[in-house]
Structure formats: structure tokens, C-alpha cells
Design a protein around this motif. Structure first.
Motif, PDB file in Angstrom:
ATOM      1  N   GLU A  90      -0.342   5.133  -1.610  1.00 23.82           N
ATOM      2  CA  GLU A  90      -0.143   5.024  -3.052  1.00 23.82           C
ATOM      3  C   GLU A  90      -0.616   3.673  -3.578  1.00 23.82           C
ATOM      4  O   GLU A  90      -1.305   3.586  -4.602  1.00 23.82           O
ATOM      5  CB  GLU A  90       1.327   5.230  -3.408  1.00 23.82           C
ATOM      6  CG  GLU A  90       1.793   6.677  -3.324  1.00 23.82           C
ATOM      7  CD  GLU A  90       3.200   6.856  -3.845  1.00 23.82           C
ATOM      8  OE1 GLU A  90       3.471   7.902  -4.474  1.00 23.82           O
ATOM      9  OE2 GLU A  90       4.036   5.949  -3.621  1.00 23.82           O
ATOM     10  N   GLU A  91      -0.251   2.618  -2.879  1.00 15.75           N
ATOM     11  CA  GLU A  91      -0.532   1.272  -3.370  1.00 15.75           C
ATOM     12  C   GLU A  91      -2.009   0.911  -3.258  1.00 15.75           C
ATOM     13  O   GLU A  91      -2.582   0.320  -4.183  1.00 15.75           O
ATOM     14  CB  GLU A  91       0.348   0.264  -2.637  1.00 15.75           C
ATOM     15  CG  GLU A  91       1.818   0.401  -3.028  1.00 15.75           C
ATOM     16  CD  GLU A  91       2.776  -0.274  -2.069  1.00 15.75           C
ATOM     17  OE1 GLU A  91       2.330  -1.158  -1.294  1.00 15.75           O
ATOM     18  OE2 GLU A  91       3.970   0.072  -2.088  1.00 15.75           O
ATOM     19  N   ALA A  94      -3.936   3.022  -5.878  1.00 16.06           N
ATOM     20  CA  ALA A  94      -3.743   2.507  -7.234  1.00 16.06           C
ATOM     21  C   ALA A  94      -4.556   1.237  -7.456  1.00 16.06           C
ATOM     22  O   ALA A  94      -5.110   1.012  -8.539  1.00 16.06           O
ATOM     23  CB  ALA A  94      -2.266   2.237  -7.481  1.00 16.06           C
ATOM     24  N   LEU A  95      -4.666   0.416  -6.432  1.00 14.04           N
ATOM     25  CA  LEU A  95      -5.375  -0.858  -6.547  1.00 14.04           C
ATOM     26  C   LEU A  95      -6.883  -0.677  -6.582  1.00 14.04           C
ATOM     27  O   LEU A  95      -7.589  -1.363  -7.336  1.00 14.04           O
ATOM     28  CB  LEU A  95      -4.980  -1.758  -5.370  1.00 14.04           C
ATOM     29  CG  LEU A  95      -5.442  -3.219  -5.401  1.00 14.04           C
ATOM     30  CD1 LEU A  95      -4.867  -3.951  -6.605  1.00 14.04           C
ATOM     31  CD2 LEU A  95      -5.037  -3.920  -4.104  1.00 14.04           C
ATOM     32  N   GLY A  97      -8.626   2.540  -6.744  1.00 12.70           N
ATOM     33  CA  GLY A  97      -9.148   3.754  -7.353  1.00 12.70           C
ATOM     34  C   GLY A  97      -9.581   4.811  -6.357  1.00 12.70           C
ATOM     35  O   GLY A  97     -10.200   5.814  -6.737  1.00 12.70           O
ATOM     36  N   HIS A  99      -9.554   8.014  -3.923  1.00  8.71           N
ATOM     37  CA  HIS A  99      -8.929   9.335  -3.999  1.00  8.71           C
ATOM     38  C   HIS A  99      -8.331   9.768  -2.667  1.00  8.71           C
ATOM     39  O   HIS A  99      -7.373  10.531  -2.628  1.00  8.71           O
ATOM     40  CB  HIS A  99      -9.960  10.379  -4.447  1.00  8.71           C
ATOM     41  CG  HIS A  99     -10.535  10.099  -5.799  1.00  8.71           C
ATOM     42  ND1 HIS A  99     -11.751  10.573  -6.202  1.00  8.71           N
ATOM     43  CD2 HIS A  99     -10.054   9.369  -6.829  1.00  8.71           C
ATOM     44  CE1 HIS A  99     -12.001  10.159  -7.437  1.00  8.71           C
ATOM     45  NE2 HIS A  99     -10.989   9.423  -7.825  1.00  8.71           N
TER      46      HIS A  99
END
Length: 404
Positions: A90-91, A94-95, A97, A99
């Protein structure tokens, strides 16, 4: 009278394989930008373990995360889930981009994993005939030391007497978009390159090169793989070096600073098209994605962002580069750099750059030569303006004295 041989170095020489030629210093402690040898001498680390220690030596928050996780659970293998892998996914997604994420251990393992995945994508999605997939790479590349990788190296030191090598690679000049355009064929599945060639001597491609590369790969349905194992995670003053060119790779490779120097952690970041081709049993790693690695990587990413290290790399790197360019030693051939990834190339007449590194060691700076005539400077991203100023004083005095 010759100096006595250090007992640690003597034992390494007697028992170890001689595949390294380190400077004659034995380090025993590190903190921030500094390391100390067994005699108590302090040095400014201007190599950062080839950019694996971007966050500085023994960062206390990463250390705390490692100790806490080591007391709870270190390894499960991917036969079971663990409670650190999903948060890591997740982290980092998110940082960056990304997939999809494939966690591995070493940078070379990430490169090998990406090669496997894009070949599989080529056969199963693009429709390349089985066994005919081709990957385009660049001359003077450095992507690791495995047998698969050195097969497409152009460095004879890396290649000689290690063959036979696997086929399926085409080598073109770095920084030449026309060469890439001419090389792409129907069976081309990927173009693999470093945004800046680190081991080659911090070679920066012409402005606009990667924008052209991105367009060529998109038009020809070719996956762009950027090896950001050295350039990524703040080293060039951006989270990823690709951001300087305003592009996004299809596959991004991270390693080194992904753990802040505490543990071998790497990752293949990609889209679903490439990593979605991998099915259970087709690829794996006993240690890849283990809970200790994930906890360490999460902390390493967190401090990189929260403590402004990326911005500091841009700021201090610009000052460092300006300072290096102001040194007037007449045997300096070129000065290159972006962020805190810097190099001074000497004219061949100046002799091997290693002797400059040895002279810098005597002045309290540890740096590394590459390709015989180039010195790289890559301190941890936590370096301060005063520390940069001090380093420039030592570097300038050494170059003026040794090669002027």
C-alpha cells in the motif's frame, strides 16, 4: 619502513575470494554521513554503499523498526501471508504510483525478475513467437552481476571467461533515441536502461532523451524498464529520476536505499499487464517480501519523505555540483551530476583515479573510483551545507595537489 598490515585486511586476503579491491580502511561504526575505522578515525562517506545508505548510516527510526519486527517475526516465506507485506504494498504503491509490486532481495534479482516478466508478457499478451523475445539494452550498462545480466554487459571485466551467455538482447548506445528507433523490431518486448548510468561514471543522457524513449516504447508496444536501483529514492533530487523527464516507466526497479542499508530489499514495480502474467509457482523467492524486510522498507521510505531528504538532495546536490565545477585543477576533464549523484572525470594523463581516492581518504573522505579515471561522490541525503563545504575544501585541495 612499510606500514604494518591490518590484521582484518590480512585475514580477508588470506581467506576471501579476491573479487574486490577496497581501499585500505576497515570500518567499524557509522552514524549519519560519517563512518569510523577500527583506529577511531572519522570519515565523510561519499559513496553511501553505492546509494544504499541514502537515509544515512544507522538511521534510528529504521533501526527501531528493524529491532521491533525482529522480536516479533522475521520470516514466513510466501507460503503464508504476513502482516507487513500488505502495508508495504500500500505504502510503496501510494508513493510511486505502481499498480503491482513484486518484492525481492537484491537489485540484480529485481532485474532478473523484470526480464522474466516482460518476456512472459511478450509471449502471452503481445504475441511474440515463443523463444524469440528481444530486450534492448544500452552499452556501458550496469544492472548487476548475475550470469544472465553480464551476458548483455559491454564491460569485458564483467564478461570475460564467464560465458556462454543467454541470447535475446540487443545493445545500442546510451542516450541515442534514433538508435533505439532503429533497433525496435516486431519481437522487441522491452527497453531496459538506467536513467543515469552510475557505474559508467554518472553519465547523464541528453535533455529530452527519455521523453523520446517513452514515446517510442508506447508507439511500438514495448515495455520501458527503468533501473532506478541507484538513481531512485531521492538520490537525484527527485523520488525517482524519471520525474526529471516527466515520464513514467512501465516497469521500475528499486533496491539499495529501499532498506536504508539495513537489509537486502528490492522491488519490481509495474502495471498489471506485466506482473499479472506471473501465476503461482512460476516465480518466487524464499526471503522476498518477508516481514522483516517489509517493516524495514516501510520505515526507510517513511523517513525519506518525512525528513525532507529528497528535497535536501536537490538543494545540497546543486551546491556540491557548483563547487566541484569551480575547482580549477587542469587535469579535470569533466564534472557531472544530478542531485547527490556526482562525478569528476580526470584526463587519462592524470593517471588512475584510485590514487585520488587514497589521498581523499587521508583527508577524511571516502569516495570510489570507477572506470579508472572517474571519481564518484554520493554522500547520504542527510548531508548538510557545512558538510558539503568541508568536503569541497578537501576535494579541491586534493585535486590541486595531486593532479594540478
Amino acid at each position: 619502513m612499510s606500514a604494518p598490515v591490518n590484521p582484518f585486511i590480512a585475514t580477508e586476503t588470506r581467506l576471501g575470494a579476491q573479487n574486490y579491491k577496497p581501499l585500505g580502511v576497515v570500518l567499524s561504526r557509522g552514524e549519519g554521513v560519517f563512518v569510523w575505522d577500527t583506529d577511531g578515525n572519522r570519515y565523510l562517506d561519499c559513496l553511501s554503499a553505492y546509494s544504499a545508505v541514502n537515509q544515512g548510516h544507522c538511521h534510528p527510526k529504521i533501526l527501531a523498526a528493524m529491532i521491533e519486527q525482529a522480536g516479533r517475526l522475521t520470516l514466513t516465506s510466501r507460503a503464508f501471508h504476513n502482516d507487513q507485506l500488505a502495508p508495504f504494498y500500500e505504502e510503496i504503491a501510494a508513493l510511486t504510483g505502481a499498480h503491482r509490486v513484486l518484492p525481492m532481495n537484491s537489485g540484480a534479482e529485481a532485474v532478473e525478475s523484470a526480464i522474466k516478466a516482460v518476456r512472459k508478457w511478450g509471449y502471452e499478451v503481445k504475441g511474440v513467437p515463443d523463444g524469440q523475445a528481444e530486450i534492448i539494452v544500452c552499452a556501458d550498462n550496469f544492472h548487476g552481476r548475475t550470469l544472465g545480466i553480464i551476458g548483455f554487459s559491454t564491460d569485458p571485466v564483467a564478461r570475460d571467461h564467464f560465458g556462454p551467455f543467454a541470447p535475446g538482447f540487443k545493445i545500442i548506445p546510451f542516450g541515442d533515441a534514433k538508435a533505439l528507433e532503429a533497433a525496435v523490431g516486431l519481437n522487441t518486448v522491452a527497453f531496459l536502461a538506467e536513467p543515469i548510468q552510475g557505474e559508467a561514471g554518472v553519465i547523464i543522457p541528453p535533455s529530452g532523451y527519455f521523453a523520446e524513449v517513452r514515446q517510442l516504447c508506447t508507439v511500438n508496444n514495448v515495455m520501458l524498464i527503468l533501473d532506478e536501483i541507484q538513481t531512485g529514492l531521492g538520490r537525484t533530487g527527485r523520488l525517482l529520476a524519471e520525474q526529471h523527464d516527466g515520464i513514467e516507466a512501465d516497469v521500475t526497479l528499486l533496491g539499495k536505499a529501499l532498506s536504508g542499508g539495513f537489509y537486502p530489499v528490492s522491488a519490481v514495480l509495474s502495471n498489471h499487464a506485466v506482473l499479472g502474467t506471473l501465476k503461482p509457482g512460476q516465480h518466487g523467492s524464499t526471503f522476498g517480501g518477508n516481514p522483516l524486510a517489509c517493516a524495514v522498507a516501510r520505515a526507510a521510505l517513511r523517513v525519506l519523505v518525512e525528513e525532507g531528504m529528497i528535497e535536501n538532495a536537490a538543494l545540497q546536490g546543486a551546491h556540491f555540483l557548483e563547487g566541484l565545477r569551480s575547482i580549477r585543477a587542469n587535469t579535470i576533464r569533466a564534472v557531472r551530476g544530478r542531485g547527490l549523484m556526482l562525478a569528476v572525470e580526470l584526463h587519462k594523463e592524470a593517471g588512475p583515479a584510485r590514487r585520488i581516492c587514497e589521498a581523499l581518504q587521508a583527508r577524511g573522505i571516502l569516495a570510489k573510483d570507477t572506470h579508472e579515471h572517474t571519481i564518484r561522490f554520493a554522500p547520504p541525503l542527510v548531508i548538510t551545507r557545512d558538510q558539503v563545504e568541508w568536503a569541497l575544501e578537501q576535494i579541491g585541495a586534493t585535486l590541486m595537489q595531486e593532479v594540478a
